[in-house]
Scaffold this motif. Sequence first.
Motif, short mmCIF file in Angstrom:
data_model
loop_
_atom_site.label_atom_id
_atom_site.label_comp_id
_atom_site.label_asym_id
_atom_site.label_seq_id
_atom_site.Cartn_x
_atom_site.Cartn_y
_atom_site.Cartn_z
N ALA A 9 57.99 66.24 40.47
CA ALA A 9 59.10 65.84 39.59
C ALA A 9 59.33 66.89 38.50
N LEU A 10 58.25 67.45 37.97
CA LEU A 10 58.40 68.49 36.95
C LEU A 10 59.07 69.74 37.52
N VAL A 11 58.80 70.05 38.78
CA VAL A 11 59.49 71.17 39.44
C VAL A 11 60.99 70.85 39.53
N ARG A 12 61.32 69.60 39.86
CA ARG A 12 62.73 69.21 39.93
C ARG A 12 63.40 69.29 38.55
N VAL A 13 62.65 68.92 37.51
CA VAL A 13 63.19 69.03 36.14
C VAL A 13 63.53 70.48 35.84
N GLU A 14 62.59 71.38 36.10
CA GLU A 14 62.80 72.81 35.82
C GLU A 14 63.96 73.38 36.63
N ALA A 15 64.14 72.88 37.86
CA ALA A 15 65.21 73.37 38.72
C ALA A 15 66.56 72.72 38.41
N GLY A 16 66.56 71.74 37.49
CA GLY A 16 67.79 71.04 37.17
C GLY A 16 68.18 70.02 38.23
N THR B 111 67.52 54.19 29.81
CA THR B 111 67.78 55.57 30.17
C THR B 111 66.51 56.38 29.97
N VAL B 112 66.42 57.46 30.71
CA VAL B 112 65.30 58.38 30.56
C VAL B 112 65.74 59.44 29.56
N GLN B 113 65.17 59.40 28.35
CA GLN B 113 65.60 60.32 27.30
C GLN B 113 65.10 61.74 27.57
N ASP B 114 63.83 61.88 27.82
CA ASP B 114 63.25 63.19 28.02
C ASP B 114 62.24 63.11 29.17
N PRO B 115 62.70 63.32 30.40
CA PRO B 115 61.80 63.15 31.54
C PRO B 115 60.60 64.09 31.51
#
Length: 107
Positions: free
Chosen positions: A67-74, A3-7
């Motif tokens: 990918a970081l933009v997708r993280v921030e956007a949920g 699993t990805v714990q903290d992307p």
Amino acid sequence: MQTVQDPKTTLTTRLEQLNARIAEIETELESHQSKDWTELASERESDEVLEEMGLSAQHEIRMIEAALVRVEAGEYGACVTCGAEISPERLALLPATPFCRDCAPRR
């Protein structure tokens, strides 16, 4: 099952590594100043490899930034093509991937 714990941490760490690699490549490219033709030819071949590594790193940086933009956007972990969940195993292997296995471009 992985699993990805903290992307965000995973992606940020990789981004830092790539930026450091690019800085090393730039330093190496700037250091080649040989006046001997044989050495110059050898350095040029080395430079081509370094430039290709730099381009590859720049491509990966763009993928990570997206990918970081997708993280921030949920939206991280959802396929940008079909919206399906990207498997945790795939994200563990390719943390910046925007595609599920079915939508990933075939190479």
